[in-house]
Design a protein around this motif. Sequence first.
Motif, PDB file in Angstrom:
ATOM      1  N   GLN A 163     -13.164   8.245   5.900  1.00  0.00           N
ATOM      2  CA  GLN A 163     -11.700   8.253   5.813  1.00  0.00           C
ATOM      3  C   GLN A 163     -11.213   7.892   4.410  1.00  0.00           C
ATOM      4  O   GLN A 163     -10.329   8.549   3.850  1.00  0.00           O
ATOM      5  N   LEU A 167      -9.190  10.158   1.632  1.00  0.00           N
ATOM      6  CA  LEU A 167      -7.898   9.689   1.131  1.00  0.00           C
ATOM      7  C   LEU A 167      -7.881   9.630  -0.391  1.00  0.00           C
ATOM      8  O   LEU A 167      -6.837   9.807  -1.018  1.00  0.00           O
ATOM      9  N   HIS A 168      -9.049   9.376  -0.997  1.00  0.00           N
ATOM     10  CA  HIS A 168      -9.145   9.281  -2.454  1.00  0.00           C
ATOM     11  C   HIS A 168      -9.421  10.630  -3.114  1.00  0.00           C
ATOM     12  O   HIS A 168      -9.713  10.693  -4.314  1.00  0.00           O
ATOM     13  N   GLY A 188     -11.519  13.572   8.002  1.00  0.00           N
ATOM     14  CA  GLY A 188     -11.429  14.048   6.623  1.00  0.00           C
ATOM     15  C   GLY A 188     -12.682  14.687   6.067  1.00  0.00           C
ATOM     16  O   GLY A 188     -12.696  15.113   4.908  1.00  0.00           O
ATOM     17  N   SER A 269      -2.592  -2.041   4.643  1.00  0.00           N
ATOM     18  CA  SER A 269      -1.455  -1.123   4.434  1.00  0.00           C
ATOM     19  C   SER A 269      -1.790   0.273   4.922  1.00  0.00           C
ATOM     20  O   SER A 269      -0.920   0.973   5.478  1.00  0.00           O
ATOM     21  N   LEU A 270      -3.032   0.717   4.724  1.00  0.00           N
ATOM     22  CA  LEU A 270      -3.440   2.040   5.211  1.00  0.00           C
ATOM     23  C   LEU A 270      -3.425   2.077   6.737  1.00  0.00           C
ATOM     24  O   LEU A 270      -2.998   3.084   7.336  1.00  0.00           O
ATOM     25  N   ALA A 273       0.100   2.228   7.993  1.00  0.00           N
ATOM     26  CA  ALA A 273       0.710   3.521   7.687  1.00  0.00           C
ATOM     27  C   ALA A 273       0.112   4.645   8.538  1.00  0.00           C
ATOM     28  O   ALA A 273       0.525   5.802   8.413  1.00  0.00           O
ATOM     29  N   GLY A 274      -0.864   4.316   9.385  1.00  0.00           N
ATOM     30  CA  GLY A 274      -1.491   5.319  10.228  1.00  0.00           C
ATOM     31  C   GLY A 274      -2.481   6.211   9.509  1.00  0.00           C
ATOM     32  O   GLY A 274      -2.852   7.274  10.016  1.00  0.00           O
ATOM     33  N   ARG A 275      -2.960   5.754   8.343  1.00  0.00           N
ATOM     34  CA  ARG A 275      -3.866   6.578   7.537  1.00  0.00           C
ATOM     35  C   ARG A 275      -5.330   6.135   7.656  1.00  0.00           C
ATOM     36  O   ARG A 275      -6.223   6.802   7.143  1.00  0.00           O
ATOM     37  N   LEU A 276      -5.569   5.011   8.307  1.00  0.00           N
ATOM     38  CA  LEU A 276      -6.917   4.492   8.483  1.00  0.00           C
ATOM     39  C   LEU A 276      -7.033   3.960   9.903  1.00  0.00           C
ATOM     40  O   LEU A 276      -6.204   3.147  10.335  1.00  0.00           O
ATOM     41  N   THR A 277      -8.055   4.417  10.627  1.00  0.00           N
ATOM     42  CA  THR A 277      -8.215   4.019  12.020  1.00  0.00           C
ATOM     43  C   THR A 277      -9.418   3.102  12.196  1.00  0.00           C
ATOM     44  O   THR A 277     -10.380   3.163  11.428  1.00  0.00           O
TER      45      THR A 277
END
Length: 310
Positions: A163, A167-168, A188, A269-270, A273-277
């Motif tokens: 993930q 993201l990076h 991802g 924070s990720l 924000a729903g970007r990391l589970t």
Amino acid sequence: MRAISVTEYGGPETLRVADVPEPVPGPGRVRIRIEAATVNPVDIAAREGHLAAIAPDLPLGLGRDAAGEIDAVGAGVDRLAVGDKVIGLRDRLLMATGAHAEAIVLDASAVVHAPRTLDAAHAATLPLNGLTALQGLELLDLRPGATVLVTGAAGAVGGFAVQLAALHGLRVVAAASPSDEAALREAGATHVVGRDRPLGQAVRDLVPGGVDGVLDAAGLGVRALDALRSRGAFVSVNGGDAVPVNLRGTRVQNVWFHADTAQLEYLVSLVDAGRLTTRVADVLPLADAAKAHIRLAEGGLRGRLVLRPS
């Protein structure tokens, strides 16, 4: 208070809940009343005596990361307060009591406010494995658009690594079982390779010349190195015999997790924000720590086992 520490090396049957003195936070430290703590491979290694060379004294506390509520604060701490819901990472090895307890004292720099969107069990899975993945990718030092192979991609560290790499801006080749392919692509991964043929060849068929970096969360060593291009970067999560020789001018390193306030806040924070589970395999009472060790050693889990003191 109740806690589980290594008092003798051996199998899971050696794990016992004992009454120990409750820790008191000194300057710059806080005490967390633990609501959830994960069980990780490093706990099995400690119990079996594999850390004796670097941590020879017993008792040796078990449990690295935890979620709970601060109930005492030492002098000089102004970022955190009693009543705060937090997560924390114990990165010090020589502690007689760890997170597999009713309370733990940690440096304030190793503690951050918990994700607002997670319960304690899921929040507890973030510090050790999330930071290991993030710090491993940091060591690889790959630019956006580069390719990275993540082994053990369906595991705890590997799952975060896939993930975070995506993201990076990295192109991710995930090594895992075919049954995990759909989940990994959603996380991802650009490609997913299985175990039906040699890893190096499978990866090179997808990425001619080999990937730019490898994050070896599965401890495959030279088999994962074979997928790496010449002069590429390799980071091992497992250390020891899993760290291969730097063949073909490759840069080979081992990542040992460490507490980092800014990085842990970034992971939180990720999540919010729903970007990391995060993933939890099961939640067990502290008294069932031996069962948790057995299940973890058997493998095949998707997510971490979590212990609750009560």
